[in-house]
Design a protein around this motif. Structure first.
Motif, short mmCIF file in Angstrom:
data_model
loop_
_atom_site.label_atom_id
_atom_site.label_comp_id
_atom_site.label_asym_id
_atom_site.label_seq_id
_atom_site.Cartn_x
_atom_site.Cartn_y
_atom_site.Cartn_z
N LEU A 134 2.22 -10.77 -10.50
CA LEU A 134 2.08 -9.45 -10.03
C LEU A 134 1.94 -9.43 -8.54
CD1 LEU A 134 -1.09 -8.27 -12.44
CD2 LEU A 134 1.01 -7.48 -12.11
N LEU A 135 1.67 -10.57 -7.82
CA LEU A 135 1.52 -10.32 -6.53
C LEU A 135 2.81 -10.58 -5.66
CD1 LEU A 135 -1.69 -12.37 -6.04
CD2 LEU A 135 -1.40 -10.21 -6.45
N GLN A 136 4.18 -10.50 -6.42
CA GLN A 136 5.40 -10.66 -5.68
C GLN A 136 5.78 -9.15 -5.06
OE1 GLN A 136 7.79 -12.36 -8.87
NE2 GLN A 136 6.66 -14.42 -8.64
N GLY A 137 6.65 -9.08 -4.09
CA GLY A 137 7.04 -7.80 -3.83
C GLY A 137 6.11 -7.48 -2.58
N HIS A 138 6.40 -6.20 -2.17
CA HIS A 138 5.53 -5.69 -1.23
C HIS A 138 4.23 -5.50 -1.30
CE1 HIS A 138 4.48 -2.50 1.88
NE2 HIS A 138 5.35 -2.61 2.29
N PRO A 139 3.50 -5.56 -0.33
CA PRO A 139 2.05 -5.79 -0.69
C PRO A 139 1.41 -4.48 -1.27
CG PRO A 139 2.45 -6.87 1.46
CD PRO A 139 3.73 -6.30 0.77
N ASP A 140 1.83 -3.40 -0.78
CA ASP A 140 1.36 -2.13 -1.12
C ASP A 140 1.75 -1.96 -2.84
OD1 ASP A 140 0.28 -1.42 1.01
OD2 ASP A 140 1.87 -0.21 1.93
N LYS A 141 2.90 -2.45 -3.18
CA LYS A 141 3.35 -2.24 -4.44
C LYS A 141 2.65 -3.43 -5.46
CE LYS A 141 8.26 -0.70 -3.87
NZ LYS A 141 9.65 -0.78 -4.10
N ALA A 142 2.17 -4.40 -4.92
CA ALA A 142 1.43 -5.66 -5.57
C ALA A 142 0.12 -5.01 -5.75
CB ALA A 142 1.45 -6.81 -4.68
N VAL A 143 -0.41 -4.21 -4.86
CA VAL A 143 -1.75 -3.73 -5.27
C VAL A 143 -1.57 -2.67 -6.59
CG1 VAL A 143 -3.48 -2.25 -4.22
CG2 VAL A 143 -2.52 -3.88 -3.01
N VAL A 144 -0.80 -1.68 -6.46
CA VAL A 144 -0.60 -1.22 -7.62
C VAL A 144 -0.21 -1.64 -8.68
CG1 VAL A 144 0.81 1.04 -8.40
CG2 VAL A 144 0.39 0.73 -5.84
N LYS A 145 0.55 -2.61 -8.94
CA LYS A 145 0.74 -3.35 -10.07
C LYS A 145 -0.41 -4.15 -10.55
CE LYS A 145 4.21 -5.71 -8.58
NZ LYS A 145 5.65 -6.66 -8.46
N LEU A 146 -1.06 -4.60 -9.84
CA LEU A 146 -2.52 -5.24 -10.04
C LEU A 146 -3.34 -4.40 -10.56
CD1 LEU A 146 -4.08 -8.00 -9.92
CD2 LEU A 146 -4.93 -7.25 -7.83
N PHE A 160 -7.54 6.60 -10.37
CA PHE A 160 -6.19 5.63 -10.15
C PHE A 160 -5.57 6.04 -8.88
CE2 PHE A 160 -2.47 3.11 -10.40
CZ PHE A 160 -3.10 2.01 -10.65
N MET A 161 -5.07 7.43 -8.91
CA MET A 161 -4.38 7.72 -7.78
C MET A 161 -5.34 7.89 -6.41
SD MET A 161 -2.03 10.94 -9.20
CE MET A 161 -3.37 11.66 -10.18
N VAL A 162 -6.66 8.33 -6.37
CA VAL A 162 -7.54 8.25 -5.24
C VAL A 162 -7.80 6.83 -4.92
CG1 VAL A 162 -9.70 8.97 -4.60
CG2 VAL A 162 -8.60 10.19 -6.05
N LEU A 163 -7.85 5.91 -5.82
CA LEU A 163 -8.06 4.42 -5.20
C LEU A 163 -6.91 3.97 -4.65
CD1 LEU A 163 -9.82 1.99 -5.48
CD2 LEU A 163 -8.95 1.68 -7.74
N VAL A 164 -5.71 4.41 -5.23
CA VAL A 164 -4.39 3.84 -4.43
C VAL A 164 -4.25 4.57 -3.07
CG1 VAL A 164 -1.65 4.05 -4.63
CG2 VAL A 164 -2.99 3.57 -6.64
N TRP A 165 -4.63 5.57 -2.78
CA TRP A 165 -4.82 6.35 -1.64
C TRP A 165 -5.75 5.55 -0.68
CZ3 TRP A 165 -8.84 10.28 -0.66
CH2 TRP A 165 -8.68 10.66 1.10
#
Length: 575
Positions: A81-93, A182-187
């Protein structure tokens, strides 16, 4: 008069829970026993509460989860899950942890990801751990088995009116609420602090106490002369001498025999004390420490260490390990190391003996952050069969082909026969405290009804919301539960709020289902304060968070979550 005395006892129980002076299990059991002695509940009714079918289902689910925790699947997923761009890794996690937490115990999901996140150094753990904890809550509240809170509410619903909640009944509101939140948390995730592991100069990393032996060559010399001012990654913070603290420590301060030197610093810098003869780190010579295995762990929510000091439990004998450092979020701890009451979520740095991993009580007391695994993983075929069996049990229950209790009991028998679980492991990990809390809370709820206190509560709710109608009372029950879950624990909040919500619905003559759901969703709405939810405590110290970090992220998340629940619940479950 009896009803008012019962309400007073309930207020006392709440005060004890908020203060933290008494463990919740002790408080609930004592109050239930008091109701029994006073004749508010009889022996038969009291014992029936501890054998409530929904409570038995909850206990079975937690025990079956012991096998699921040992599946290598979660470890494999967390590494990818932690591979790739950090922001994308957070969303995937967040996405994966939410989905997994809908069906697996969310504590087990967070514990499995916690180790991998803490060991990697590509993305700051502080960017990942709060989103992980919040996402596990959002996923867990969407199904009956996703969180113990929903099963606790199910226990009360069955005990009060014989209403059994369905596997995906929570999903009708839970899924859209989770997606919006979830969307608010990503923001908001981008505003989290960046505490990188390589920031070794952080003076709040660990709290280390070193005793000065009477034979040490350091005695009689100043801090400057002993070279204690120029340490690699460690900082001499204070000296404890004959019961008093000397802080700050000046360069001319002369060391005395039996002084305790208090340092702060990073895990990897403990060996900087090797060159100082006569220093002992909680029973270990500093030069011997390099030959031992340093291990970092988090105190588990199941741990018997919570609220007790290292000296009280005789830690070294219990685990064949010496604690050389304690960390609690970003807070510096003061006082003697062995006399600090431990809390759930504390990080401990331990120097462990050769047979440390053979101790059977490790997985109950600790979540591992660094070092070798403390228990064997399931093999590939064992993992596959266990996961397939659990999926089958959930599927059959959802289709109403096999009751969840029956399926879990069959699965438990299969796990025991296959050697995946052992009777000794079940004894060790049986959730006695949760069983006592819920069983006692069900008995207390019976006492509230018998004494007339429940009617008083319902009347009070009606008086408060006169002119606001049923919807106002519904909102009041939700926010009561939310307030309780932020100040006590989520399961205790559900136990205390359910009788109020149930009697309020009865008094208003409306369908109790929206009020039941208000308690369920409200008890999972712990986003502001880390002390009310076990997964928050698990990530608090590894992420080096402060209370402000939770408030800054949790406030908009809590607002979005609450608004969605209050709008959608009456639509899906009409009054």
């Amino acid at each position: 008069m009896t009803a008012w005395l019962v309400l007073l006892s309930l207020a006392g129980l709440l005060a004890l829970l908020v203060s933290g002076l008494v463990r919740p299990a002790i408080a609930f059991v004592t109050m239930a026993a008091g109701y029994l002695v006073c004749g508010l509940v009889d022996t038969t009714v009291l014992l029936q509460q501890y054998t409530n079918p929904a409570l038995a289902t909850l206990l079975l689910l937690l025990l079956v989860s012991l096998a699921l925790e040992r599946s290598p699947l979660l470890d494999w997923v967390s590494k990818h899950l932690l591979q790739g761009h950090p922001d994308k890794a957070v969303v995937k996690l967040m996405g994966v942890s939410a989905v997994l937490s809908a069906f697996l115990n969310n504590t087990a999901v967070v514990a499995s990801f916690l180790s991998t996140i803490s060991r990697q150094d590509r993305i700051a753990p502080s960017r990942l751990l709060i989103p992980l904890s919040y996402a596990s809550i959002l996923g867990g509240m969407t199904t009956l088995v996703g969180t113990s809170t929903n099963l606790v509410v199910n226990s009360f619903a069955m005990g009060s009116a014989g209403i059994e909640l369905g596997m995906f009944q929570f999903s009708l509101v839970g899924v859209p609420v989770a997606l919006l939140t979830f969307m608010v948390l990503v923001w908001r995730a981008g505003t989290l602090p960046h505490h990188h592991p390589e920031e070794a100069e952080d003076k709040l990393s660990y709290f280390l106490a070193a005793d000065l032996e009477r034979s040490s060559e350091l005695i009689g010399k100043s801090i400057e002369a002993n070279g204690l001012r120029s340490l690699d990654g460690l900082y001499l913070l204070e000296i404890e001498r004959e019961g008093r603290l000397i802080t700050p420590v000046g360069p001319e301060e002369v060391l005395h025999a039996d002084d305790t030197l208090v340092f702060t610093g990073a895990v990897s810098k403990v060996q900087a004390l090797q060159r100082f003869p006569g220093l002992k780190l909680f029973g270990h010579h500093a030069d011997d420490l390099l030959a031992t295995n340093l291990m970092e762990v988090v105190v588990s929510h199941e741990s018997e260490l919570s609220g007790r000091t290292l000296q009280e439990v005789d830690f070294r004998s219990m685990f064949n390990a010496g604690v050389v450092g304690i960390r609690r979020g970003g807070k510096r701890l003061e006082g003697q190391l062995g006399q600090i009451p431990l809390r759930v979520g504390d990080c401990l740095l331990m120097a462990v003996g050769s047979d440390f991993h053979q101790h059977r009580n490790l997985d109950r007391n600790f979540h591992l952050l660094s070092g070798s695994p403390t228990r064997p993983r399931l093999s590939t075929w064992e993992s596959g069969l266990t996961l397939a069996g659990f999926a089958g049990v959930i599927g059959l229950s959802a289709l109403e082909l096999l009751p969840l209790f029956h399926g879990l009991l069959l699965m438990m028998g299969g796990l025991l026969l296959g050697g995946v679980l052992s009777p000794s492991e079940l004894r060790r990990r049986f959730p006695f405290e949760l069983w006592m809390i819920i069983g006692s809370a069900l008995a207390i709820a019976q006492g509230l009804e018998t004494s007339g206190a429940a009617d008083l509560l319902a009347g009070g709710m009606q008086a408060v919301f006169t002119g606001h109608g049923v919807y106002g009372a519904f909102i009041g029950c939700y926010f009561l539960t939310l307030l309780l879950t932020e100040t006590v624990t989520n399961n205790a909040a559900a136990a205390l709020a359910f009788p109020v919500a149930w009697t309020t619905a009865q008094a208003l003559g409306v369908d109790p289902m929206p009020f039941i759901m208000a308690v369920a969703y409200g008890a999972s709405a712990c986003f502001l304060i880390p002390y009310g939810y076990q997964t928050h405590l698990m990530v608090y110290s590894p992420g080096r968070y402060s209370l402000n970090d939770f408030l800054r992220i949790g406030a908009p998340v809590s607002v979005a979550y609450s608004a969605a629940v209050l709008v959608l619940t009456p639509i899906v479950f009409p009054f």
